[in-house]
Design an enzyme around this catalytic site. Structure first.
Site, mmCIF file in Angstrom:
data_model
loop_
_atom_site.group_PDB
_atom_site.id
_atom_site.type_symbol
_atom_site.label_atom_id
_atom_site.label_comp_id
_atom_site.label_asym_id
_atom_site.label_seq_id
_atom_site.Cartn_x
_atom_site.Cartn_y
_atom_site.Cartn_z
ATOM 1 N N SER A 132 -7.494 -11.049 4.254
ATOM 2 C CA SER A 132 -6.118 -11.445 4.576
ATOM 3 C C SER A 132 -6.186 -12.709 5.407
ATOM 4 O O SER A 132 -7.226 -13.008 6.013
ATOM 5 C CB SER A 132 -5.462 -10.339 5.397
ATOM 6 O OG SER A 132 -4.232 -10.794 5.939
ATOM 7 N N TYR A 145 -4.530 -4.814 13.047
ATOM 8 C CA TYR A 145 -4.774 -5.280 11.675
ATOM 9 C C TYR A 145 -5.629 -6.544 11.675
ATOM 10 O O TYR A 145 -6.586 -6.661 10.898
ATOM 11 C CB TYR A 145 -3.433 -5.524 10.982
ATOM 12 C CG TYR A 145 -3.543 -5.904 9.528
ATOM 13 C CD1 TYR A 145 -4.182 -5.070 8.612
ATOM 14 C CD2 TYR A 145 -2.992 -7.093 9.053
ATOM 15 C CE1 TYR A 145 -4.276 -5.424 7.264
ATOM 16 C CE2 TYR A 145 -3.078 -7.448 7.714
ATOM 17 C CZ TYR A 145 -3.723 -6.614 6.819
ATOM 18 O OH TYR A 145 -3.812 -6.961 5.488
HETATM 19 P P1 NAP Z 1 -0.251 -1.373 -1.090
HETATM 20 O O1 NAP Z 1 0.690 -1.540 -2.227
HETATM 21 O O2 NAP Z 1 0.160 -0.494 0.055
HETATM 22 O O3 NAP Z 1 -1.660 -0.873 -1.672
HETATM 23 C C1 NAP Z 1 -2.673 -0.333 -0.845
HETATM 24 C C2 NAP Z 1 -3.617 0.455 -1.717
HETATM 25 O O4 NAP Z 1 -4.695 0.927 -0.899
HETATM 26 C C3 NAP Z 1 -2.957 1.668 -2.350
HETATM 27 O O5 NAP Z 1 -3.395 1.787 -3.686
HETATM 28 C C4 NAP Z 1 -3.479 2.834 -1.516
HETATM 29 O O6 NAP Z 1 -3.587 3.997 -2.338
HETATM 30 C C5 NAP Z 1 -4.866 2.311 -1.152
HETATM 31 N N1 NAP Z 1 -5.412 2.999 0.005
HETATM 32 C C6 NAP Z 1 -4.903 3.055 1.261
HETATM 33 N N2 NAP Z 1 -5.690 3.838 2.038
HETATM 34 C C7 NAP Z 1 -6.700 4.277 1.230
HETATM 35 C C8 NAP Z 1 -7.811 5.122 1.446
HETATM 36 N N3 NAP Z 1 -8.037 5.702 2.632
HETATM 37 N N4 NAP Z 1 -8.649 5.362 0.416
HETATM 38 C C9 NAP Z 1 -8.429 4.790 -0.794
HETATM 39 N N5 NAP Z 1 -7.392 3.987 -1.068
HETATM 40 C C10 NAP Z 1 -6.544 3.736 -0.050
HETATM 41 O O7 NAP Z 1 -0.592 -2.784 -0.425
HETATM 42 P P2 NAP Z 1 -1.298 -4.102 -1.005
HETATM 43 O O8 NAP Z 1 -0.550 -5.241 -0.443
HETATM 44 O O9 NAP Z 1 -1.497 -4.024 -2.472
HETATM 45 O O10 NAP Z 1 -2.691 -4.021 -0.238
HETATM 46 C C11 NAP Z 1 -3.942 -4.202 -0.879
HETATM 47 C C12 NAP Z 1 -4.876 -4.959 0.055
HETATM 48 O O11 NAP Z 1 -4.336 -6.261 0.278
HETATM 49 C C13 NAP Z 1 -5.055 -4.334 1.435
HETATM 50 O O12 NAP Z 1 -6.406 -4.423 1.805
HETATM 51 C C14 NAP Z 1 -4.198 -5.224 2.335
HETATM 52 O O13 NAP Z 1 -4.652 -5.218 3.667
HETATM 53 C C15 NAP Z 1 -4.399 -6.559 1.662
HETATM 54 N N6 NAP Z 1 -3.388 -7.574 1.970
HETATM 55 C C16 NAP Z 1 -2.066 -7.385 1.661
HETATM 56 C C17 NAP Z 1 -1.131 -8.373 1.976
HETATM 57 C C18 NAP Z 1 0.330 -8.227 1.691
HETATM 58 O O14 NAP Z 1 1.135 -9.008 2.232
HETATM 59 N N7 NAP Z 1 0.737 -7.292 0.831
HETATM 60 C C19 NAP Z 1 -1.558 -9.553 2.581
HETATM 61 C C20 NAP Z 1 -2.898 -9.719 2.884
HETATM 62 C C21 NAP Z 1 -3.807 -8.737 2.551
HETATM 63 P P3 NAP Z 1 -3.377 5.521 -1.884
HETATM 64 O O15 NAP Z 1 -2.305 5.524 -0.831
HETATM 65 O O16 NAP Z 1 -2.992 6.179 -3.173
HETATM 66 O O17 NAP Z 1 -4.716 5.947 -1.379
#
Ligand code: NAP
Length: 247
Positions: A132, A145
């Site tokens: 991120s 975070y």
């Molecule tokens: P999201 O829609 O909330 O997806 C998060 C995913 O991680 C879900 O599939 C969730 O699945 C899984 N997850 C969470 N805890 C877990 C665990 N203990 N074991 C296995 N899977 C787990 O959010 P996203 O934005 O796509 O996030 C994906 C990545 O991008 C993350 O690492 C986040 O920090 C990063 N990111 C996001 C943003 C943003 O603005 N959206 C920006 C920078 C970085 P389950 O709940 O089904 O386990």
């Protein structure tokens, strides 16, 4: 006969992970997806012709079982993770910090360790860690975070040094604001508060980031994308966001 390349995507039940699984499958990868919400995963796997496996990256046993079911891997996308809350350090809730470190750092360590033998055996392994801009920026209320994503960045860079000379590349994708379930999770299911994060601006989509991952994975094996930062045009830093007031 050569086999299709195998991609493992963690956290593929929603957001960036789901979009990545769909895009990699469409690009010809055999895709294996992991997360905790197995029903969602199974539905996605049916749609893309992949395999769904339960995975909780915060639980060592779960990661061991997951990896034991994966004999071959060419591409590992460590995407599972997220943020909990926006508490100041003064008000920090240790359990939330604990979860953020477990999910974003320890989880990546566990999954990577468990699948390194398969990645090396592939002769051309690639690991893409979803970091991120929080991995190199800080902002008030983001302490847990940003500390976790800074940790992931250190892990990624250390691993690249340790793997030098072996047939495994390692990349870090650093997104800015992307509209997924990220903010809903962060704010404990408060969708009104989550929506405000993107008020008056155009965030990235999960698909934008999946396309970046697909591209990194499409490059020849002598090319390693060290780090890729992708932000919306409306965002300059974590806090500097251009917003158009409602007319
Ligand atoms: P999201 O829609 O909330 O997806 C998060 C995913 O991680 C879900 O599939 C969730 O699945 C899984 N997850 C969470 N805890 C877990 C665990 N203990 N074991 C296995 N899977 C787990 O959010 P996203 O934005 O796509 O996030 C994906 C990545 O991008 C993350 O690492 C986040 O920090 C990063 N990111 C996001 C943003 C943003 O603005 N959206 C920006 C920078 C970085 P389950 O709940 O089904 O386990």
């Amino acid at each position: 006969m050569s086999r299709a390349r195998v991609a493992v995507v963690t956290g593929a039940s929603s957001g960036i992970g789901e979009a990545t699984a769909r895009k990699l499958a469409a690009s010809g990868f055999d895709v294996i997806i992991g997360a905790r919400r197995l029903n969602r995963l199974q539905q996605i796997a049916r749609e893309i012709g992949g395999r769904a496996l339960f995975l909780d990256v915060t639980d060592r046993k779960s990661v061991e079982l997951f990896a034991a079911d994966i004999p071959a891997v060419d591409l590992l996308v460590n995407n599972a993770g997220g943020a909990l809350g926006a508490d100041t350090i003064e008000e920090a809730d240790e359990a939330r910090w604990e979860w953020m470190f477990q999910a974003n750092v320890m989880g990546v360590l566990r999954v990577t360790k468990a699948l390194l033998p398969q990645l090396e055996a592939s002769g051309d392994g690639l690991i893409i860690n979803v970091g991120s801009i929080a991995g190199f920026e800080t902002y008030p209320g983001g302490g847990g975070y940003t500390a976790a994503k800074h940790g992931l960045r250190a892990l990624t860079q250390t691993l690249r040094q340790e793997l030098l000379g072996r047939p495994i590349r390692i990349s870090e994708l650093c997104p800015g604001l992307a509209e997924t379930e990220f903010s809903i999770v962060r704010f404990d299911g408060d969708s009104d508060r989550a929506r405000k994060v993107y008020d008056g601006m155009t965030p990235l989509t999960a698909d934008d980031l999946a396309e970046a991952i697909r591209w990194i994975a499409s490059l020849p094996s002598h090319v390693n994308i060290d780090q890729m930062v992708v932000r919306p045009r409306d965002q300059a830093t974590a806090l500097q966001v251009h917003r158009t007031p409602p007319s």
